[in-house]
Design an enzyme around this catalytic site. Structure first.
Site, PDB file in Angstrom:
ATOM      1  N   SER A 154     -20.389  18.763  19.565  1.00 58.73           N
ATOM      2  CA  SER A 154     -19.020  19.288  19.567  1.00 58.73           C
ATOM      3  C   SER A 154     -18.527  19.707  20.945  1.00 58.73           C
ATOM      4  O   SER A 154     -17.328  19.921  21.126  1.00 58.73           O
ATOM      5  CB  SER A 154     -18.904  20.489  18.622  1.00 58.73           C
ATOM      6  N   LYS A 187     -15.799  17.756  22.354  1.00 62.57           N
ATOM      7  CA  LYS A 187     -14.405  17.972  21.940  1.00 62.57           C
ATOM      8  C   LYS A 187     -13.561  18.518  23.092  1.00 62.57           C
ATOM      9  O   LYS A 187     -12.347  18.300  23.131  1.00 62.57           O
ATOM     10  CB  LYS A 187     -14.355  18.934  20.745  1.00 62.57           C
ATOM     11  N   TYR A 230     -15.519   8.602  17.185  1.00 64.93           N
ATOM     12  CA  TYR A 230     -15.844  10.027  17.174  1.00 64.93           C
ATOM     13  C   TYR A 230     -17.356  10.267  17.198  1.00 64.93           C
ATOM     14  O   TYR A 230     -17.863  11.104  17.959  1.00 64.93           O
ATOM     15  CB  TYR A 230     -15.209  10.673  15.943  1.00 64.93           C
ATOM     16  N   TYR A 251     -16.597  28.041  16.141  1.00 70.02           N
ATOM     17  CA  TYR A 251     -16.378  28.001  14.699  1.00 70.02           C
ATOM     18  C   TYR A 251     -15.978  29.396  14.213  1.00 70.02           C
ATOM     19  O   TYR A 251     -15.152  30.047  14.840  1.00 70.02           O
ATOM     20  CB  TYR A 251     -17.638  27.490  13.962  1.00 70.02           C
ATOM     21  N   VAL A 290     -23.692  21.457  17.897  1.00 72.63           N
ATOM     22  CA  VAL A 290     -24.764  21.604  16.923  1.00 72.63           C
ATOM     23  C   VAL A 290     -26.102  21.095  17.489  1.00 72.63           C
ATOM     24  O   VAL A 290     -27.166  21.354  16.931  1.00 72.63           O
ATOM     25  CB  VAL A 290     -24.367  20.889  15.616  1.00 72.63           C
TER      26      VAL A 290
END
Lengths: 313, 313, 313, 313
Positions: A63, A66, A190, A241, A259
């Site tokens: 992530s 991102k 992705y 998160y 993660v």
């Protein structure tokens, strides 16, 4: 402050930690990683790079990608992106799907999976996945100044096989026309983006533009100062998160976790920091990584919420 | 930078604004306020106080009082408070009640109403409401260095008569034993706290401890540096209801808004800022207040997400 | 079919059951009841009354009172009631508060607590609680033909002291103007209604009008045939909280349960049945009561979903 | 009662109706249907078939197929099906996805889309979709005694192209391992099942086993009496999406509607009824179909909630 000594202290302290979290198991390839590792790298505004522990071991950035994907997408479509993705924290995973329904397929922010899938859809831009993946890889290599960065195809394939929730999210947003390319192409792109492999050294270097108000340390601009600040703001409010508020409270600097156990953290004007340890806490963020950043912030005074003159780094 | 000239520019720009929002109507007393007002005050770290517009007109601080109440409660029970209140952004009002149910009566943060009611319950501490209210008023006067600050009893009574949602929240949390005094006493205290009346000048002065890493400008400590930073972090992630992410994105400094149209904003090491204009935007935050702070942040470079040397103020 | 022998079989079977559920503990007075009891009474359309087990022991009817309160309210305001209460099953307790928010304070049906509070608000009709309570008690006595039925004041007081969730719901709906009397008066009336004490014999007799298409067995009409059917329909779809679908599936007749362990069940044209055993299953319905009704329905063929000629009773 | 005259009255009354609802537009092929049509067919327990209006015009049965698919699946795996699908009403579409998350991928009942997808997964049973589709078609032809029933391939293809929400649901449940075949195979089968085309005459005939306690009118058993009752119970509590409670309240008999405008309704021991009119009301059920059934139930007294001797049919 002597950052070298501080890094040694952190590495030593982390080696003594017994609560090391749990390695993510839902992506089979990630589950194979040895949990006993910890690495840290600090790129400073004055051009130094300091490392400790397993700073040269590659890991899946997941992530954290991102942040780079968002930067690229803003370069492509500018603030029009915000018509399709929000800028608010999302609460827990449960709430994120509830809110997706309530808010007509507009994800709350670009750092939850739904939002990152929309960003990937934007970055696809009518091309084949391999074009978008190639562009992303070149961008990350340029940011880090390191052409050795690569994608781990096993990890990408591993996600493709198990990513049913992401397929659900993508189809769900396609029903609202907020995913516009075929779902399998968007997710193919992705999953490859998430499977970029970097070590702490490379990740800290890649994050320098965010501490430098958007400038590339080798010259030129990656993004405008305003955009750099806004990406930092999103990392602070949405980067961890449903533990984003707690990270802001305890560490006090923008950060984005993955993660795979990595965290990229930014101290504006001071440092870009990468930490990595594969065990995750109950919020899904690196257990030792979070502790290491909390220790670093406390020892240096590097909080965006303290007066600048307090900083010791 | 010439802050005096900047304040003049801001006051002039706000006078030209046509989108002035809507005055809150759910508290009858607040609905009577003239929407055409705007005030600003900046208390700087070097001890100056600069004001513009209607900076001497009093208004109901409402939810801004949650910052001071939180500070008091942390002084009373320390970090045990966090067993009863979370530190995460809450999403919209709808989600906040859903999450209260999911999370067993623990509100997400001390700046949503449910969280502030728990804080009021802590501050009550077994005493009568008038004791807690007196303590709160003395605390705010001490922070601002101004004994003229008072509570508007009409506003407090106005809330008592219409606060059915707050009564629902308080009873709901009492069912989980997270409100421990009788509901009417807790809400009596809470409504009086919200009805504190201040002007921009007083509010900016009262916020100085948060820019000074917890020190009172007249000497002594209000809170520890660590606690001051953490309150700032909560203001950034949770200070503007479901527009907190957007405020962090666009303005980039910690702030807490109130339905009376005030906003208290903090630039660590630089300034404590109060703006006020009673018209609210669709997120329930002061429309002109938000715009004024965005203009101020852009012109001064005062973002917690930019390198400190960029700051012009 | 020999109903007397069937009742004996059921009483014997229930005596052998080891899974007897748990007595409700959230109302202190109810928690004192001995869990080892079971009673059953069947009032038939041809005027017989058959009983077994502890059919003469009184218990708190609790939510079963919602059937009688709904009947009264429909008599007062007719179908206008449906502007303020829905007629759809509610899902679990969690969803019921979510839906209350989504649906602007209109509860899903009159048999969840929120809906029953609105019904109590209607029945209050501008009077003092004691007037409404008196009317309710007279109505139940008339239905059962038994003036010995009374309210257990200890139970009513016990609810008043602990009913924080109901206070939350009532205040919440008052915020939407769907509760129109002061909350303490509405709940005072509601808690007394729930505290009506009846035995199985009395409860079966009180339910006869629902098997007789609205007629009182002693002559005259309680409600129109259409209204009797509709109340039965609501009992079938909403009478057992989030296990209503399962009760319809397994038992196949309209029923309304109460947390005191009673269930009133209706076989149109055949029988009104009351069962009671204080232990509750995980859905909050009487464990033995549900099993007894399932056995009764299987042995008699009394399902509203089977051809009438199949019925053996 | 003279059912022939009643059917004439109903057809005449529906012809006068001006509120005819809106034809479903989300499946392109369905949007082409002429809204001005209405048909009705009643198959009685004594073997008559009475029809009126456009009873011979075929339409897409859509969700009505879920009744037949459930019957098949129960034949294959028996009550083990209930480990993977619930039996409770679901509330609105919004709540159905929330509950799917809360309840770990177990849909609330077999008549919401998520539940029907699990049933299709069960019916696939390791075979290719064409095998499962063939089996389903043979089953419906056997129930109706009519081999002319076919699948409309244009409608099936039309769903495949636009069914993003169903793809989201299926992937979501696959993440919980509650869909076990590849998602495209399951949905391929599901979309073909929904695209079965029947007219009112055929549909009423196909529903006879549910009024006959599970018997096929030509001899033999389709399902056991207990299973027939349970399917009827599910139709009553869950057959009309979030208007199931209202349908039970107003019409009072088990029914299952489809977005093509058809409704199959069952009066146990009396009749199997099919109505069809393509305009839908706001709940997504046939507007005229619902009105026609309400009129029919009122005139015949055919409610499962009234004493059997009241029935006039």
């Amino acid at each position: 402050m002597d950052l070298t000594a501080l890094i040694d202290d952190i590495v030593a302290a982390m080696a003594r930690e017994t609560e090391r979290g749990t390695v993510a198991s839902y992506i089979p390839e990630l589950a194979k990683v040895d949990a006993g590792q910890f690495g840290v790298a600090i790129a400073t505004a004055d051009g130094r790079l300091l490392t400790g522990g397993d700073a040269d071991t590659g890991f899946s950035i997941q992530s954290i990608s991102k942040v780079f994907a968002l930067t690229l997408a803003l370069g492509k479509v500018g603030d029009q992106l915000w018509d399709r993705v929000g800028r608010e924290p999302s609460g827990n995973a449960f709430n994120s799907i509830v809110q997706l329904e309530q808010e007509h397929g507009i994800p709350r922010n670009p750092f939850i999976n739904a939002g990152a899938i929309v960003v990937a859809d934007v970055n696809l831009g009518g091309h084949q996945p391999r074009v978008a993946i190639g562009e992303m890889l070149r961008f990350v290599r340029y940011l880090a100044g390191d052409d050795a960065i690569r994608i781990n195809e096993e990890v990408a394939a591993s996600e493709t096989a198990t990513g049913y929730r992401n397929m659900a999210l993508a189809n769900y947003m396609r029903a609202f026309n907020n995913v516009r390319h075929p779902v399998d192409l968007v997710l193919g792109s992705y999953f490859h983006q998430c499977a970029i492999e970097m070590n702490c050294r490379q990740l800290a270097l890649a994050g320098r533009y965010l501490m430098l108000d958007g400038r590339h340390p080798e010259g030129g601009r990656v993004v405008s100062p305003s955009r750099a600040r806004r990406i930092n703001a999103l990392m602070l409010t949405c980067g961890h998160y449903d533990a984003s508020g707690d990270f802001a409270f305890r560490v006090g600097i923008p950060g984005k976790s993955g993660v795979g156990g990595g965290i990229l953290a930014i101290v504006p004007g001071r440092a870009a920091i990468a930490v990595w340890s594969p065990g995750l806490n109950t919020s899904g963020n690196s257990a030792l990584g979070t502790k290491a950043l909390e220790m670093l912030a406390r020892r240096t005074g590097w909080s965006v919420f303290s007066p600048p003159e307090v900083h010791q780094g």
